[in-house]
Design an enzyme around this catalytic site. Structure first.
Site, short mmCIF file in Angstrom:
data_model
loop_
_atom_site.label_atom_id
_atom_site.label_comp_id
_atom_site.label_asym_id
_atom_site.label_seq_id
_atom_site.Cartn_x
_atom_site.Cartn_y
_atom_site.Cartn_z
CG LEU A 33 -1.93 -0.82 1.85
CD1 LEU A 33 -2.76 -0.96 2.57
CD2 LEU A 33 -2.71 -1.74 0.18
CG HIS A 37 -3.13 1.01 -2.63
ND1 HIS A 37 -1.35 1.19 -2.44
CD2 HIS A 37 -3.56 0.66 -3.94
CE1 HIS A 37 -1.10 -0.41 -3.40
NE2 HIS A 37 -2.14 -0.05 -4.38
CG ASP A 149 -5.34 1.16 -12.23
OD1 ASP A 149 -3.75 0.96 -12.92
OD2 ASP A 149 -5.17 1.58 -11.05
#
Ligand code: AMP
Length: 279
Positions: A33, A37, A149
């Site tokens: 992480l 995140h 993403d």
């Protein structure tokens, strides 16, 4: 904070919380992480009674030649970070627990064949399959995805809509290093020289925005300028430079407000992606 390894236990916990009227937020990750995140985790903790983070390096979304084996992992560190962020449950299943004798997959068509889907043809099928499984295991009301993403976000949203899944997908802004490089677990692999040149992805996206702001709407011209800029960095090799409509992911000829510029490039062996909304 609970750490749950079993699917059955995770489902039972989620069911119990839902019965009690608690709202469940969910952040699916592959671990290792970072602040990207954690920004999703913070949003979930803020917006829900309870937050579940999953940590699972999903073999289905890696092609045989990709970096599954050496993908960075550090569960102890992840656990500590989740505790600090007041996560309620880490769902941390083994590969065996998740896939056993699994023969079923789910695939979103069309929009998974462009952009990253061109160089990673099996990737999104792995992503949608694991996400659908995770949604059925964690039973969240809201699930948080990073816009880093971008294509993944669009694909998951489409799956949720097409399959009428009863949950909301919440997009979260890209978290960047001070110089603009988008945070990614894969930045870990970059040599110092590659790291320095990696910022060219963000610079090329800014170039696109600058040109669009100045009134340039020819996608071809904007993309050429982006390519020229990246070509100036000897360690960077372009995978794709695109400007697309944000829902169809179709390449546009004339850029309009809300279209998205995306870039994927190799820095040495490391493939990095980034994007920016042109508005
Ligand atoms: P991963 O562990 O790479 O599968 O990523 C898990 C989630 O974190 C995905 O929704 C990613 O889009 C999101 N994420 C990864 N990096 C960033 C970042 N730099 N900014 C925002 N979200 C990110």
């Amino acid at each position: 904070m609970k750490i749950i390894n079993s699917i059955q236990e995770m489902q039972a916990w989620a069911e119990e919380q839902r019965k009690q009227g608690k709202s469940l937020g969910f952040v699916p990750t592959m671990g290792y992480l970072h602040e990207g995140h954690l920004s999703l985790v913070r949003k979930s903790v803020q917006e829900n009674n309870l937050t579940v983070v999953s940590i699972f390096v999903n073999p289905l979304q890696f092609a045989p030649h990709e970096d599954l084996e050496k993908y960075p992992r550090d569960f102890q560190r992840d656990e500590k970070l989740c505790r600090q962020e007041k996560v309620d449950v880490i769902f941390y299943p083994s590969e065996q627990e998740m896939y056993q004798d699994n023969l079923t997959a789910v695939a979103v068509e069309k929009i998974t064949r462009v952009l990253c889907g061109q160089s990673r043809p099996t990737h999104f099928k792995g992503v949608t399959t694991v996400c659908l499984k995770l949604f059925n295991i964690v039973k969240p009301h809201q699930t948080y995805f990073g816009l880093k993403d971008f294509q993944q976000y669009v694909v998951i949203k489409k799956m949720v809509r097409d399959l009428n899944l009863d949950l909301e997908i919440v997009p979260c802004p890209i978290v960047r290093e001070a110089d603009g490089l988008a945070l990614s677990s894969r930045n870990e692999y970059l040599s110092p020289a590659e790291r320095k040149q990696a910022v060219i992805l963000f610079k090329s996206l800014n170039k696109a925005k600058e040109l669009f702001d100045q009134g340039e709407t020819e996608a071809k011209k904007i993309k050429q300028e982006m390519r020229n800029l990246i070509a100036g960095q000897p360690l960077a090799k372009i995978d794709y430079v695109s400007i697309v409509n944000p829902s169809s992911l179709k390449e546009v000829e004339k850029v309009s407000c809300g279209d998205v510029a995306l870039v994927a490039a190799f820095l040495g062996k490391v493939r990095l992606i980034d994007n920016l909304v042109l508005e």
